[in-house]
Design a protein around this motif. Sequence first.
Motif, PDB file in Angstrom:
ATOM      1  N   GLU A 175       0.819  -1.213   0.000  1.00  0.00           N
ATOM      2  CA  GLU A 175       0.000   0.000   0.000  1.00  0.00           C
ATOM      3  C   GLU A 175       0.851   1.261   0.000  1.00  0.00           C
ATOM      4  O   GLU A 175       0.507   2.258  -0.608  1.00  0.00           O
ATOM      5  N   GLU A 176       1.979   1.211   0.671  1.00  0.00           N
ATOM      6  CA  GLU A 176       2.770   2.441   0.834  1.00  0.00           C
ATOM      7  C   GLU A 176       3.923   2.567  -0.151  1.00  0.00           C
ATOM      8  O   GLU A 176       4.526   3.621  -0.257  1.00  0.00           O
ATOM      9  N   GLY A 177       4.260   1.492  -0.847  1.00  0.00           N
ATOM     10  CA  GLY A 177       5.328   1.570  -1.829  1.00  0.00           C
ATOM     11  C   GLY A 177       6.706   1.543  -1.192  1.00  0.00           C
ATOM     12  O   GLY A 177       6.864   1.133  -0.045  1.00  0.00           O
ATOM     13  N   MET A 300       2.101  11.182  -7.154  1.00  0.00           N
ATOM     14  CA  MET A 300       3.433  11.101  -6.523  1.00  0.00           C
ATOM     15  C   MET A 300       3.740  12.389  -5.742  1.00  0.00           C
ATOM     16  O   MET A 300       4.283  12.353  -4.653  1.00  0.00           O
ATOM     17  N   PHE A 301       3.399  13.538  -6.344  1.00  0.00           N
ATOM     18  CA  PHE A 301       3.621  14.814  -5.645  1.00  0.00           C
ATOM     19  C   PHE A 301       2.764  14.861  -4.387  1.00  0.00           C
ATOM     20  O   PHE A 301       3.234  15.198  -3.315  1.00  0.00           O
ATOM     21  N   LYS A 302       1.501  14.498  -4.564  1.00  0.00           N
ATOM     22  CA  LYS A 302       0.571  14.551  -3.443  1.00  0.00           C
ATOM     23  C   LYS A 302       1.047  13.636  -2.316  1.00  0.00           C
ATOM     24  O   LYS A 302       1.030  14.018  -1.142  1.00  0.00           O
ATOM     25  N   GLU A 303       1.503  12.437  -2.683  1.00  0.00           N
ATOM     26  CA  GLU A 303       1.976  11.495  -1.661  1.00  0.00           C
ATOM     27  C   GLU A 303       3.208  12.014  -0.952  1.00  0.00           C
ATOM     28  O   GLU A 303       3.401  11.776   0.230  1.00  0.00           O
ATOM     29  N   TYR A 304       4.045  12.729  -1.710  1.00  0.00           N
ATOM     30  CA  TYR A 304       5.253  13.265  -1.074  1.00  0.00           C
ATOM     31  C   TYR A 304       4.872  14.263   0.019  1.00  0.00           C
ATOM     32  O   TYR A 304       5.420  14.234   1.117  1.00  0.00           O
ATOM     33  N   GLY A 310      -2.455   9.968   3.139  1.00  0.00           N
ATOM     34  CA  GLY A 310      -2.905  11.274   3.615  1.00  0.00           C
ATOM     35  C   GLY A 310      -2.597  11.500   5.086  1.00  0.00           C
ATOM     36  O   GLY A 310      -3.208  12.353   5.725  1.00  0.00           O
ATOM     37  N   GLU A 311      -1.629  10.744   5.613  1.00  0.00           N
ATOM     38  CA  GLU A 311      -1.373  10.816   7.053  1.00  0.00           C
ATOM     39  C   GLU A 311      -0.503  12.008   7.443  1.00  0.00           C
ATOM     40  O   GLU A 311      -0.453  12.376   8.618  1.00  0.00           O
ATOM     41  N   LEU A 312       0.149  12.642   6.480  1.00  0.00           N
ATOM     42  CA  LEU A 312       0.978  13.801   6.827  1.00  0.00           C
ATOM     43  C   LEU A 312       0.145  15.071   6.731  1.00  0.00           C
ATOM     44  O   LEU A 312      -0.700  15.202   5.855  1.00  0.00           O
ATOM     45  N   ALA A 313       0.379  15.988   7.621  1.00  0.00           N
ATOM     46  CA  ALA A 313      -0.268  17.287   7.522  1.00  0.00           C
ATOM     47  C   ALA A 313       0.843  18.299   7.272  1.00  0.00           C
ATOM     48  O   ALA A 313       1.466  18.780   8.208  1.00  0.00           O
ATOM     49  N   PRO A 314       1.138  18.575   5.993  1.00  0.00           N
ATOM     50  CA  PRO A 314       2.285  19.420   5.714  1.00  0.00           C
ATOM     51  C   PRO A 314       2.092  20.823   6.265  1.00  0.00           C
ATOM     52  O   PRO A 314       0.986  21.362   6.216  1.00  0.00           O
ATOM     53  N   ALA A 315       3.160  21.368   6.805  1.00  0.00           N
ATOM     54  CA  ALA A 315       3.078  22.698   7.390  1.00  0.00           C
ATOM     55  C   ALA A 315       3.187  23.731   6.281  1.00  0.00           C
ATOM     56  O   ALA A 315       3.980  23.580   5.350  1.00  0.00           O
ATOM     57  N   SER A 316       2.376  24.772   6.349  1.00  0.00           N
ATOM     58  CA  SER A 316       2.468  25.877   5.418  1.00  0.00           C
ATOM     59  C   SER A 316       3.359  26.932   6.067  1.00  0.00           C
ATOM     60  O   SER A 316       3.094  27.357   7.185  1.00  0.00           O
ATOM     61  N   GLN A 317       4.429  27.308   5.372  1.00  0.00           N
ATOM     62  CA  GLN A 317       5.399  28.218   5.973  1.00  0.00           C
ATOM     63  C   GLN A 317       5.741  29.355   5.034  1.00  0.00           C
ATOM     64  O   GLN A 317       5.475  29.282   3.843  1.00  0.00           O
ATOM     65  N   SER A 403       5.834  21.984   3.094  1.00  0.00           N
ATOM     66  CA  SER A 403       6.963  21.080   3.246  1.00  0.00           C
ATOM     67  C   SER A 403       6.468  19.924   4.096  1.00  0.00           C
ATOM     68  O   SER A 403       5.689  20.140   5.026  1.00  0.00           O
ATOM     69  N   PRO A 404       6.893  18.690   3.767  1.00  0.00           N
ATOM     70  CA  PRO A 404       6.410  17.563   4.578  1.00  0.00           C
ATOM     71  C   PRO A 404       7.002  17.585   5.988  1.00  0.00           C
ATOM     72  O   PRO A 404       6.496  16.915   6.867  1.00  0.00           O
ATOM     73  N   CYS A 405       8.081  18.355   6.171  1.00  0.00           N
ATOM     74  CA  CYS A 405       8.690  18.409   7.501  1.00  0.00           C
ATOM     75  C   CYS A 405       8.428  19.771   8.118  1.00  0.00           C
ATOM     76  O   CYS A 405       8.671  20.797   7.489  1.00  0.00           O
ATOM     77  N   PRO A 406       7.953  19.789   9.338  1.00  0.00           N
ATOM     78  CA  PRO A 406       7.751  21.069   9.997  1.00  0.00           C
ATOM     79  C   PRO A 406       9.098  21.677  10.379  1.00  0.00           C
ATOM     80  O   PRO A 406      10.123  20.993  10.325  1.00  0.00           O
ATOM     81  N   GLY A 407       9.095  22.927  10.753  1.00  0.00           N
ATOM     82  CA  GLY A 407      10.340  23.558  11.190  1.00  0.00           C
ATOM     83  C   GLY A 407      11.095  24.151  10.027  1.00  0.00           C
ATOM     84  O   GLY A 407      10.605  24.202   8.899  1.00  0.00           O
ATOM     85  N   GLU A 408      12.300  24.608  10.348  1.00  0.00           N
ATOM     86  CA  GLU A 408      13.097  25.292   9.334  1.00  0.00           C
ATOM     87  C   GLU A 408      13.575  24.364   8.248  1.00  0.00           C
ATOM     88  O   GLU A 408      13.774  23.173   8.478  1.00  0.00           O
ATOM     89  N   LEU A 409      13.812  24.917   7.082  1.00  0.00           N
ATOM     90  CA  LEU A 409      14.382  24.124   5.999  1.00  0.00           C
ATOM     91  C   LEU A 409      15.795  23.718   6.381  1.00  0.00           C
ATOM     92  O   LEU A 409      16.509  24.488   7.018  1.00  0.00           O
ATOM     93  N   PRO A 410      16.215  22.508   5.969  1.00  0.00           N
ATOM     94  CA  PRO A 410      17.576  22.082   6.297  1.00  0.00           C
ATOM     95  C   PRO A 410      18.638  22.940   5.598  1.00  0.00           C
ATOM     96  O   PRO A 410      19.802  22.918   5.979  1.00  0.00           O
ATOM     97  N   SER A 411      18.234  23.696   4.624  1.00  0.00           N
ATOM     98  CA  SER A 411      19.187  24.545   3.912  1.00  0.00           C
ATOM     99  C   SER A 411      18.401  25.670   3.250  1.00  0.00           C
ATOM    100  O   SER A 411      17.223  25.509   2.941  1.00  0.00           O
TER     101      SER A 411
END
Length: 427
Positions: A175-177, A300-304, A310-317, A403-411
């Motif tokens: 299911e998750e690839g 693929m974009f949506k899953e990223y 749909g388990e991720l709630a991407p943060a809008s920053q 971004s799928p990860c909350p917080g600051e961008l790694p770069s």
Amino acid sequence: SDGDDGIAVQTFTLEQEQELRVETPARGEIKLKLVDGTAEVFGAEIAVGQSITCVSGRKLAVFTYHGATIEVRGEVEIAYVAGETPMVSYANTHSVLNAKRVAAASENSSEAEGPRVMCVGPTDVGKSTVCSILCNYATRAGHAPLYVDLDLGQGAVTVPGTICAAPIDAQIDLEEGIPLEMPLVYFYGDLTVNNPDYYKHIVSRLGTMLDERSKANEEARAAGCVVNTMGWIDGVGLELLLHAREALKIDHVLVIGQERLFGQLQQKLKGTDCQVFRLQKSGGVVERTPEYRRASRDRMFKEYFYGATGELAPASQTAYFSKISIYRIGGGPRAPTSALPIGQAPSTDPMRVTPVVPSTSLLHSVLAVSHGKTQGDLLTSNVAGFIYITEVNMMQKSFTYLSPCPGELPSNVLLSGNLKWLGEDVK
Ligand code: ATP
């Protein structure tokens, strides 16, 4: 028949070496359950009683070596049992590759390499499927090969427009690839190769990383890799395949379903230590329309950004232009011929890194977050992940992104290409 809940239920009985081919409708979902016997989906075993959810448009085959009873719940586009499949020949191919893994793992010489395999062929012959089957069989035999995806348009690992590698240490989740924990990703930035020099460059970088991984880790070296490629096999496409073959030190090329390409590769690789095999195309492989391909790229974009289920709630920053640098590789648009001295052909340096001035044209772009620290690093660095621009505010000199990860961008060094995603109805 209909189940208690009114959902259609069909039961299929498979004899040994048969498969059930199922297509889920474009809108809808079905569930497959192994009721009895043994079965696998593209090499991944399913347990008796296990139920798999297939989302809209998914096409797959449940194959059995010894016989099975399968229950299908929900409205299918099509479901039928096929007796003729190339699965036994794929399993034999696995045996040949695995013998090389076993030898590499047991030899004392630290030089012994496991198989480096590359699947090639035109579009819609089942290259990705064969790669999955070979990876799954390898994990079932106790090895963790590296899955390498060189297909920009229909890659299976992360967002389109990239090439990447991920170790497969357990059979691929149905299911998750492919697990996304530790993929090594290089950003190309487009769905087709219009800058062959840069494409080759990142494939070579990936090859270097492969060698380093082999050197550092004996198990990884013995497990080898399985490489999926693009369906572009003529002209420059063939040249790119041959380049990748060399850069990744491939020793087994599997040509699926095309005699002409098989002949060409045999000739071109004569005298090298690379063996070329021909594999039959499965009658179950479904041709996909351009619309289907577009939809699966959007998925693929949506899953990223939102997760496979749909388990991720991407943060809008928000990011201010002054705090980030955006670059593009390949020199940007060519100068129009009219702007050049007479007789001079327009040219761009394919490896030029140019700064991008932020503008509203960034809207809906997918940008890569580079591990490169400086403009000079960008050509050789892999990327940490991706962001999706949802709003550009020229007054504030800022943009809003997901971004799928909350917080600051790694770069704060971003790479831009031509990847756009109209994430409408993304939820
Ligand atoms: P591309 O042109 O994108 O590189 P490909 O050659 O990698 O395509 P696959 O993605 O492996 O082809 O297969 C095409 C489609 O056919 C996929 O949706 C896959 O799930 C489906 N498919 C493959 N084999 C079977 C089968 N035996 N039965 C049913 N569906 C199958």
